[in-house]
Design a protein around this motif. Structure first.
Motif, PDB file in Angstrom:
ATOM      1  N   VAL A  81       0.817  -1.206   0.000  1.00 27.87           N
ATOM      2  CA  VAL A  81       0.000   0.000   0.000  1.00 27.87           C
ATOM      3  C   VAL A  81       0.853   1.258   0.000  1.00 27.87           C
ATOM      4  N   SER A  82       1.846   1.321   0.903  1.00 25.41           N
ATOM      5  CA  SER A  82       2.618   2.548   1.041  1.00 25.41           C
ATOM      6  C   SER A  82       4.103   2.259   1.133  1.00 25.41           C
ATOM      7  N   ALA A  83       4.889   3.270   0.784  1.00 22.19           N
ATOM      8  CA  ALA A  83       6.350   3.166   0.863  1.00 22.19           C
ATOM      9  C   ALA A  83       6.894   4.396   1.567  1.00 22.19           C
ATOM     10  N   THR A  84       7.820   4.171   2.474  1.00 17.36           N
ATOM     11  CA  THR A  84       8.543   5.252   3.125  1.00 17.36           C
ATOM     12  C   THR A  84      10.003   5.145   2.706  1.00 17.36           C
ATOM     13  N   VAL A  85      10.570   6.237   2.239  1.00 16.51           N
ATOM     14  CA  VAL A  85      11.897   6.217   1.631  1.00 16.51           C
ATOM     15  C   VAL A  85      12.867   7.053   2.466  1.00 16.51           C
ATOM     16  N   SER A  86      14.073   6.524   2.620  1.00 18.37           N
ATOM     17  CA  SER A  86      15.148   7.267   3.270  1.00 18.37           C
ATOM     18  C   SER A  86      16.357   7.289   2.342  1.00 18.37           C
TER      19      SER A  86
END
Length: 348
Positions: A81-86
């Motif tokens: 559903v979602s992606a968090t990027v660093s």
């Protein structure tokens, strides 16, 4: 410690052994050997969470990291559903390259119907290359049972050693897709000038385009419906590392025919030219599936347009054997990724 992927021995001794399990009953699958995606039982649904990190040796790393993290979630029967990027960037990083990676990550998320929910970027004087990390969250279909997440998987205590449990009946190992595709894409882009000394432009362009083969959603969905017992995305460390991990997770030995492992000819030739072992090189788009009905699974995958082959089986005892014609060798304890060793040698 060596550059790149931690060895399985260090992971087991200094990471997994020191992690406390069973703090929350909602965590039904978590950190451990052979696990690369957590599953959480939250109220009426299961939530799957996975992370993937790439050192940016080529600008395609962001796209490949998204495919890998989403693929890990898919192997649990979950929809991302979602992606968090660093992003951690060296001081010398160019803004144009940052724009490319950001756009490439967003483009890939759109292809996979994933929303970028967070994006954190920092510049650090402590890194010489950029590092991209993608954390993906998804939910498990209510009718699906997360593969490899039966009750009891979390019962092993943090200090217990695998291998004392009674292993279930023999299961076949099926691999979908082709191994080492992520590495092939990176090498075809990063080492293009060197490869042009031997190969044609069309050959190299074909290798670059293998990123189109990294989406595993159709295959994992088909396998989930077929009732596979477990799935593992072949990622960092390559297929040999993934085989070791799935055997370790199920407290078993294994017997695998090397020549049955699916691999593209372009991958073989590029890795040979650069002196890289493709079976220890980062993969993507390939999944190991554990099943007691390999023929039926392969037929169903074929009908869905997914190439798959049975490469061997889990066995009783502890021997993990790779067979190559008349030669038999024991699978070594995973120690790193061949692509990382290639960069560490200064080959780029």
């Amino acid at each position: 410690m060596k550059f790149g992927l931690l060895s399985e021995r260090i992971n087991r001794r200094s990471v997994f052994k020191n992690l406390t399990r069973n703090i929350r009953e909602e965590v039904i699958a978590g950190a451990g050997s052979g696990e690369d995606c957590a599953v959480l039982a939250l109220k009426d649904t299961h939530v799957a969470c996975a992370v993937s990190s790439f050192t940016v040796f080529s600008k395609e790393a962001g796209r490949l990291a998204v495919f890998e993290a989403v693929g890990k979630v898919n192997t649990k029967g979950a929809e991302a559903v979602s992606a968090t990027v660093s992003l951690i960037l060296p001081e010398i990083f160019e803004e144009g390259d940052l724009r490319f990676i950001t756009s490439d990550i967003d483009r890939t998320c759109k292809e996979l119907a994933v929303q970028v929910a967070g994006f954190d970027t920092q510049v650090s004087g402590d890194v010489s290359r950029a590092i991209v990390t993608v954390a993906v969250t998804g939910y498990v279909n209510e009718t699906a049972k997360p593969a490899g997440s039966e009750p009891g998987d979390k019962e092993r205590s943090a200090g217990s050693e695998p291998g004392n449990e009674e292993r279930p009946s023999a299961d076949s190992l099926v691999i979908t897709g082709h191994v080492a595709l992520s590495s092939t894409v990176i090498l075809a882009n990063k080492c293009e000038d060197r490869l042009h000394e031997r190969y044609s432009t069309s050959f190299i362009d074909d290798a670059k385009s293998f990123d189109r083969l990294l989406d595993v959603r159709t295959g994992t969905g088909c396998a989930q419906e077929s009732g596979v017992k477990d799935m593992l995305l072949i990622g960092e460390g390559g297929v040999f590392t993934a085989l070791w991990k799935i055997a370790e997770k199920h407290s078993s030995g294994l017997r695998v025919d090397l020549k049955k492992i699916p691999i593209k000819q372009e991958t073989v030739e590029i890795c040979n030219e650069l002196d890289i072992n493709p079976y220890l090189a980062r993969s993507g788009g390939a999944v190991i599936m554990l099943t007691d009905s390999p023929d039926r699974l392969i037929e169903e995958l074929y009908e869905a347009g997914i190439p798959a082959v049975c490469v061997g089986e889990l066995t009783s005892g502890k021997d993990r054997v790779i067979i190559n014609d008349d030669e038999t060798r024991f699978l070594d304890l995973p120690g790193g990724d061949a692509l990382n060793e290639f960069w560490a040698s200064g080959a780029d």
